[in-house]
Design an enzyme around this catalytic site. Structure first.
Site, mmCIF file in Angstrom:
data_model
loop_
_atom_site.group_PDB
_atom_site.id
_atom_site.type_symbol
_atom_site.label_atom_id
_atom_site.label_comp_id
_atom_site.label_asym_id
_atom_site.label_seq_id
_atom_site.Cartn_x
_atom_site.Cartn_y
_atom_site.Cartn_z
ATOM 1 C CG HIS A 42 -1.887 -1.041 1.347
ATOM 2 N ND1 HIS A 42 -1.759 -2.086 2.233
ATOM 3 C CD2 HIS A 42 -3.044 -1.248 0.683
ATOM 4 C CE1 HIS A 42 -2.808 -2.882 2.112
ATOM 5 N NE2 HIS A 42 -3.597 -2.412 1.189
ATOM 6 C CD GLN A 66 -14.027 -4.888 -1.600
ATOM 7 O OE1 GLN A 66 -14.270 -3.703 -1.793
ATOM 8 N NE2 GLN A 66 -12.843 -5.415 -1.901
ATOM 9 N N GLY A 152 -3.194 -1.290 -7.058
ATOM 10 C CA GLY A 152 -2.101 -2.245 -7.224
ATOM 11 C C GLY A 152 -2.403 -3.290 -8.290
ATOM 12 C CE LYS A 154 -2.138 -10.115 -3.289
ATOM 13 N NZ LYS A 154 -3.521 -9.706 -2.975
ATOM 14 C CD GLN A 158 -9.574 -3.938 -6.533
ATOM 15 O OE1 GLN A 158 -10.343 -4.474 -5.764
ATOM 16 N NE2 GLN A 158 -8.472 -3.334 -6.101
ATOM 17 C CB ALA A 181 5.015 -4.405 -2.890
ATOM 18 C CG LEU A 189 4.484 -7.201 0.261
ATOM 19 C CD1 LEU A 189 4.980 -5.830 0.738
ATOM 20 C CD2 LEU A 189 4.982 -8.298 1.208
ATOM 21 C CB SER A 190 -1.886 -10.060 0.512
ATOM 22 O OG SER A 190 -3.232 -10.208 0.931
ATOM 23 N NE ARG A 192 -8.910 -11.752 2.290
ATOM 24 C CZ ARG A 192 -9.496 -10.892 1.444
ATOM 25 N NH1 ARG A 192 -8.829 -10.432 0.403
ATOM 26 N NH2 ARG A 192 -10.736 -10.497 1.633
HETATM 27 O O1 PAF Z 1 -8.121 -3.330 -3.297
HETATM 28 C C1 PAF Z 1 -8.768 -2.972 -2.286
HETATM 29 O O2 PAF Z 1 -8.217 -2.791 -1.193
HETATM 30 C C2 PAF Z 1 -10.270 -2.824 -2.406
HETATM 31 O O3 PAF Z 1 -10.825 -3.767 -3.245
HETATM 32 C C3 PAF Z 1 -10.686 -1.397 -2.806
HETATM 33 C C4 PAF Z 1 -10.204 -1.050 -4.209
HETATM 34 C C5 PAF Z 1 -10.162 -0.395 -1.803
HETATM 35 C C6 PAF Z 1 -12.233 -1.309 -2.818
HETATM 36 O O4 PAF Z 1 -12.762 -1.591 -1.568
#
Ligand code: PAF
Length: 285
Positions: A42, A66, A152, A154, A158, A181, A189-190, A192
């Site tokens: 991030h 989501q 990103g 990653k 999306q 990254a 990197l995540s 999760r």
């Molecule tokens: O990638 C994310 O963290 C989320 O899917 C986002 C783009 C902030 C939408 O909630």
């Protein structure tokens, strides 16, 4: 700016007041939407955003729309104070951390749905996920009205969905993709990754190696079908319990790869479960 002084706003009105003040001073604005639990990935988005505009606003909103009913919305890691410190250290100017009432107020009735690009891969594995993403991203961009927004690679599907969404709805923003990254062993990197046990962590790092091997095989002339089957089997052999997908797809719209040549035209996408963690990654060919 010192971490303690990162301004935080929680309403659309406050956000717009700040953005308007920057614009009145002739400054451009970049946005990095996030769900918090921030890590170096991030921060690389924030640093890239810094190079694209005079001011950077980050948002943190764990978007219930989501997450599927059996997914990790409740246990998704949350640490706003820690996130604010990291954002300030990366050069962020403002944190927008809206209350749910600012995003889905009582009576909220609209859903944004992007067909095509949202349908394969995570669209098939996580029904409703991309409608939730498209809806919240459309809202966040309309609320902040930035010149540039950084996402990103990653979450490459999306990213392409957001490009389609902003183009189709004439949202006046430049969408910028940021490179993935990675940890030293290649693990993307995540937030999760925090769920991984010590025993699972080295297995997780293998996903990147399997993707790199698949990309090399594709360039060397192996068929898409063979590369997909070999990649899927390799993930299982390394200890992933359930492979949601291992697929070669066209970069622009995530449609099936079609015939060669592949270099620069396709990407390989993987998603698999390891214990309680679902990991995704992708690689250019
Ligand atoms: O990638 C994310 O963290 C989320 O899917 C986002 C783009 C902030 C939408 O909630």
């Amino acid at each position: 700016m010192s971490a303690d002084h990162l301004p935080i706003v929680r309403t659309v009105a406050e956000l717009r007041t700040q953005v308007r003040a920057w614009r009145a001073a002739g400054q451009t604005v970049a946005m990095t939407p996030t769900m918090g639990a921030l890590h170096e990935g991030h921060l690389s988005l924030v640093r890239l955003a810094r190079t694209k505009a005079d001011r950077v606003v980050a948002s943190i909103f764990v978007n219930p729309a989501q997450f599927g009913p059996n997914e990790d919305f409740e246990r998704y890691p949350r640490d706003e104070a820690g996130d604010a410190r990291l954002l300030a250290s990366a050069g962020c100017d403002l944190l927008y951390a809206p209350d749910v009432s600012q995003i889905y107020p009582p009576g909220y009735a609209t859903k944004v749905s992007v067909s095509g690009v949202s349908e394969p891969l995570d669209g098939a594995a996580r029904p409703g996920h991309f409608d939730g993403v498209a809806t919240v991203v459309a809202k966040l961009l309309n609320q902040a009205q930035p010149d540039v927004a950084v996402f990103g690679e990653k979450d490459f599907q999306q990213l392409q969905l957001i490009r389609t969404l902003t183009r189709d709805l004439d949202i006046p923003v430049e969408i910028v993709g940021a490179p993935i990254a990675r940890d030293a062993d290649g693990l993307a990197l995540s937030s999760r990754n925090a769920y991984l046990s010590a025993a699972e962590r080295p297995v997780a790092g293998m996903m990147n190696k399997v993707l790199a091997d698949a990309a090399a095989r594709l360039v060397a002339g192996d068929s898409v079908e063979k590369v997909e089957a070999t990649g899927r089997a390799a993930l299982e052999r390394h200890g992933f319990q359930r492979v949601d997908y291992f697929e070669v797809r066209q970069v622009e719209d995530l449609s099936p790869a079609g015939p060669p040549p592949y270099q620069g035209r396709v990407r390989i996408f993987a998603a698999a479960h390891l214990g309680k963690t679902r990991l995704i990654d992708n690689m250019a060919v």
